[in-house]
Enzyme design. Structure first.
Site, PDB file in Angstrom:
ATOM      1  N   HIS A  22       0.817  -1.211   0.000  1.00  0.00           N
ATOM      2  CA  HIS A  22       0.000   0.000   0.000  1.00  0.00           C
ATOM      3  C   HIS A  22       0.852   1.262   0.000  1.00  0.00           C
ATOM      4  CE1 HIS A  22      -3.666   2.295   0.726  1.00  0.00           C
ATOM      5  NE2 HIS A  22      -3.032   2.949   1.676  1.00  0.00           N
ATOM      6  N   HIS A  69     -10.107   3.591  -0.853  1.00  0.00           N
ATOM      7  CA  HIS A  69     -10.409   3.137   0.503  1.00  0.00           C
ATOM      8  C   HIS A  69     -11.250   1.876   0.390  1.00  0.00           C
ATOM      9  CE1 HIS A  69     -10.011   5.219   4.621  1.00  0.00           C
ATOM     10  NE2 HIS A  69      -8.835   5.165   4.034  1.00  0.00           N
ATOM     11  N   GLU A 112      -3.999   5.621  12.666  1.00  0.00           N
ATOM     12  CA  GLU A 112      -4.406   6.418  11.510  1.00  0.00           C
ATOM     13  C   GLU A 112      -5.640   7.254  11.835  1.00  0.00           C
ATOM     14  OE1 GLU A 112      -4.585   3.997   7.985  1.00  0.00           O
ATOM     15  OE2 GLU A 112      -2.578   3.179   8.325  1.00  0.00           O
ATOM     16  N   SER A 113      -5.673   7.765  13.075  1.00  0.00           N
ATOM     17  CA  SER A 113      -6.744   8.686  13.460  1.00  0.00           C
ATOM     18  C   SER A 113      -6.813   9.820  12.448  1.00  0.00           C
ATOM     19  CB  SER A 113      -6.480   9.243  14.857  1.00  0.00           C
ATOM     20  OG  SER A 113      -6.370   8.200  15.805  1.00  0.00           O
ATOM     21  N   GLN A 114      -8.012  10.262  12.174  1.00  0.00           N
ATOM     22  CA  GLN A 114      -8.229  11.204  11.074  1.00  0.00           C
ATOM     23  C   GLN A 114      -8.090  12.660  11.499  1.00  0.00           C
ATOM     24  OE1 GLN A 114      -9.252   9.916   7.554  1.00  0.00           O
ATOM     25  NE2 GLN A 114      -7.821   8.718   8.752  1.00  0.00           N
ATOM     26  N   ASN A 154      -2.666   6.500  -7.412  1.00  0.00           N
ATOM     27  CA  ASN A 154      -2.700   5.575  -6.293  1.00  0.00           C
ATOM     28  C   ASN A 154      -2.766   4.164  -6.854  1.00  0.00           C
ATOM     29  OD1 ASN A 154      -3.392   5.020  -3.277  1.00  0.00           O
ATOM     30  ND2 ASN A 154      -5.039   3.985  -4.381  1.00  0.00           N
ATOM     31  N   SER A 186      -3.835   0.216  -5.673  1.00  0.00           N
ATOM     32  CA  SER A 186      -4.463  -0.628  -4.660  1.00  0.00           C
ATOM     33  C   SER A 186      -4.485  -2.059  -5.179  1.00  0.00           C
ATOM     34  CB  SER A 186      -5.891  -0.154  -4.367  1.00  0.00           C
ATOM     35  OG  SER A 186      -6.522  -1.026  -3.455  1.00  0.00           O
TER      36      SER A 186
END
Length: 728
Positions: free
Chosen positions: A34, A80, A298-300, A532, A534
């Site tokens: 990733h 996501h 990975e708190s936003q 990106n 994925s």
């Protein structure tokens, strides 16, 4: 997922010792597929990312291209996918939040979002559950932060049942003098964390996104999904603007994959520098957090800024004004990337001490086997025209997506001129200014009135049938969408989605979409400035189709654009290469075959697509043009059905019924009161074929292969409203 033995061996050799637990976890996440693109980076050199308009290309949080003199736009896209399977609402919402913060980190203000969504078969209850949750998450987050969602795509295909895709793109706007990058500049500058407090949500998100989904992922992997707070994000957007206004930001990085550890180490690595970070200084919302949790959560709604020492106090003040947390967590250095942590007794321990560049960029690339996709045999079903028309026009893939976009606030910001539901959105970029006109001067657009067109999406039917040609078609279709609104392409970003690359057939299909997309973008002179990747979108139900989502922007003088719906007053022409201009019809990748089975070769693409799209953009801006609609998904059958609305109808004739369902990209249907002008502009460029006439009957009459089909606008609307009918 621990480090593989081979990766651990490399780390031990570089460090000259065993890594600490925090170091091992950092390497695991930053060397994951990733973050490090280990299976895809060797392929990405196929893309041409250069151009006079390109200011910042691949490698930063978002790309930057010049719009007009002194004004830039940013382009970014991210996936996501796994989080949206485990928790569709929060997974999709935090995808929006992440791509918006990527925009902020370049010094830009976000002005538009697109979402390209892919789910399993629409008749599956689980697919509809995921679909509804994802749309709700995007709507709630985007609407709350005041950024319009203006376009995108929705596709249903059985191979997404165990692994949906959520690809979100964001466009930002900035003056040239506000540009910021993620490259740390000066040793001694402070590293300041601004935004929400750090919790334990999203732990291991990067490594979670780099493995196949298991059957019990919805329960076991829930802690890896972040939880968003759009109201904090809105405050962060405005705080970021205030920091830029006062020129307080030297460099910036969004805290996304791998959290603080990923953002801070990548920032200093880009500058060839190091950092000293005191993890216990990070403002936290949960007690007794361990160093590893603080590093990788990975708190936003968090940003990391490089700030000059004399400006730190002012940054604190502005963060406080917007009710955001603020921590001075360390400083930029000339040494290693070092993280320390003090326990309750005050004893400070070094938990990370590694070379930043090795951590951020040292992952070895994978050398994988690839098997080229096989070419399909021709095996066409024989279906009556009426049954085929109703099945294709009423398919969830070609049906109206009004149920989706009516949940989005697509007009916030007062820029959206062409709204969702058309080929491309068009935004009025008024900030660049309009030159004043003298008395009596023409009311046409001045050189400074700029329209920004946006198209995004892919078609899994195309890339399942032929990954290489299907990917070329995806690029051509997005460019055609722009040309149909009178715009010419400026740049694009891609989101390349694939299954498990360790499977040779999967990697062969992925490699094919990369080369196909790159080739067509090069033929169209569209630089691919970022994107990106994925991979590992694989589950117990199998791999997804190779899916190359493309988000492309274009510009035009002025904001006006012809609608996709008929006016009911002109001649209908098909412009561009296609089965109306040659005897052979190819149905490979079509919705027709998706509905009825069978196989066929993918349609041949035009040899000079850039010239044809240039002509189409001119025709779209011609005063005699009443409507233009790209002819792609569902072929001419779906295109004409979409153009008939209200009292506007049409009569159209094709020689053979299968020609109604051929999806050759690069074509468009034009309604015009001056057919000669259209033919003249396309002379020597691409064929122009008369299709019929528009009228004011509100009825579509199709004559195909000796059969006549007639549908009123209301009947067509009923066919096309299948999504809303099933979900409401």
């Amino acid at each position: 997922m621990p480090l593989t033995p081979s990766d651990r061996e490399l780390v031990v050799e570089e460090l000259g010792r065993d890594p600490t637990p925090a170091e091992e976890a950092l390497f695991e996440n930053l060397w994951s597929e990733h973050c490090a693109y280990r299976s895809s980076r060797p392929l990405l050199s196929a893309f041409d990312s250069q151009g006079e308009q390109v200011v910042v290309g691949p490698g930063d949080d978002a790309a930057v291209v010049e719009l007009v003199e002194d004004w830039y736009v940013t382009l970014g896209i991210e996936s996501h996918n796994h989080p949206s399977y485990v928790d569709p609402y929060d997974g999709a919402a935090t995808g929006v939040g992440g791509i918006v913060r990527d925009t902020l980190s370049m010094g830009a203000y976000p002005i538009a979002l697109t979402d390209s969504l892919y789910f399993g078969a629409f008749d599956r209850e689980h697919s509809r559950y995921l679909f509804e949750g994802v749309v709700e998450g995007i709507a709630d987050y985007g609407n709350s932060i005041g950024v319009p969602t203006v376009g995108g795509s929705v596709a249903f295909h059985p191979d997404y049942e165990g692994n949906p895709l959520v690809n979100v793109a964001c466009v930002g706007l900035l003056r040239a003098d506000r540009l910021v990058t993620a490259r740390a500049r000066t040793p001694g500058n402070a590293l300041v964390l601004v935004g929400n407090a750090t919790g334990r949500d999203g732990l291991g998100g990067a490594s979670f996104a780099s493995e196949d989904l298991s059957e019990d992922a919805e329960t076991e992997d829930r802690p890896a999904v972040q939880v968003g707070d759009p109201y904090a994000e809105k405050l962060l957007i405005e705080c970021n603007e205030a920091l830029l206004d006062e020129e307080l930001v030297v460099a910036a990085r969004d805290l996304g994959a791998a959290g603080l550890g990923g953002a801070s180490s990548e920032m200093v690595a880009k500058g060839g520098l190091g950092a000293r970070i005191d993890l216990d200084r990070v403002h936290q919302r949960e007690p007794n957090m361990r160093p590893l949790e603080i590093l990788l959560a990975e708190s936003q709604e968090r940003m990391c800024y490089e700030v000059r020492p004399d400006d730190v106090e002012r940054v604190r003040e502005l963060a406080g004004r917007f009710d955001l947390g603020c921590s001075v967590i360390g400083e930029v250095t000339e040494g290693n990337y070092v993280c320390t942590f003090a326990d309750e007794g005050g004893d400070r321990e070094t938990v990370v001490d590694v070379p930043a560049e090795y951590l951020a960029d040292g992952a070895p690339m994978n050398d994988l086997d690839a098997v080229a996709p096989a070419s399909p045999e021709r095996d066409l079903p024989d279906v009556p025209s009426r049954e085929a028309f109703e099945a294709v026009v009423g398919s969830p893939n070609t049906a109206s997506k009004r149920w989706v976009y009516r949940q989005y606030d697509h007009e916030v910001g007062a820029r959206t001129v062409v709204r969702p539901g058309d080929d491309a959105a068009v935004l009025a970029v008024r900030e660049v200014g309009a030159e004043p006109r003298s008395a009596g001067e023409s009311s046409g657009p001045s050189a400074r009135e700029t329209g920004l067109a946006i198209s995004a999406g892919a078609d899994p039917n195309w890339t399942s049938a032929d990954p290489y040609e299907g990917a070329r078609a995806v690029a051509l279709e997005n460019a055609t969408n722009l040309a149909a609104k009178g715009a010419r392409p400026l740049a694009a970003v891609d989101c390349l989605n694939g299954g498990n690359p360790e499977k040779p057939k999967v990697y062969g299909g992925f490699r094919a979409i990369v080369h196909g997309l790159a080739e067509m973008c090069r033929d169209l002179s569209v630089p691919v400035v970022g994107g990106n990747v994925s991979l590992y979108n694989d589950s117990a139900s199998g791999p997804i189709p190779p899916t190359p989502t493309l988000a492309m922007v274009g510009t035009k003088a002025g904001y006006d654009a012809p609608p996709a719906s008929l006016a009911g007053e002109g001649t209908l022409l098909v412009v561009g290469d296609g089965p109306l201009a040659r005897a052979e019809v190819r149905l490979g990748g079509s919705e027709y075959l998706a509905r009825f089975g069978g196989s066929d070769r993918f349609p041949a693409l035009p040899e000079a697509p850039a010239d044809a799209l240039d002509a189409l953009a001119d025709v779209a801006d011609h005063p005699a043009t009443l409507a233009v609609h790209d002819a792609n998904h569902g072929g001419l059958a779906a295109t004409l059905a979409e153009m008939v609305t209200g009292d506007a109808g049409a009569t159209a004739t094709v020689e053979d019924a299968p020609a109604l369902f051929d999806e050759t990209p690069g074509r468009a249907v034009v309604e015009t009161t001056d057919p000669w002008a259209v033919r003249e502009r396309f002379d020597g460029v691409a064929p122009v074929t008369e299709l019929g006439e528009a009228n004011s009957t509100g009825t579509l009459t199709l004559r195909a292969g000796g059969e006549t089909l007639t549908y009123g606008a209301g009947e067509i609307a009923e066919l096309r409203d299948v999504i809303a009918r099933e979900l409401e």
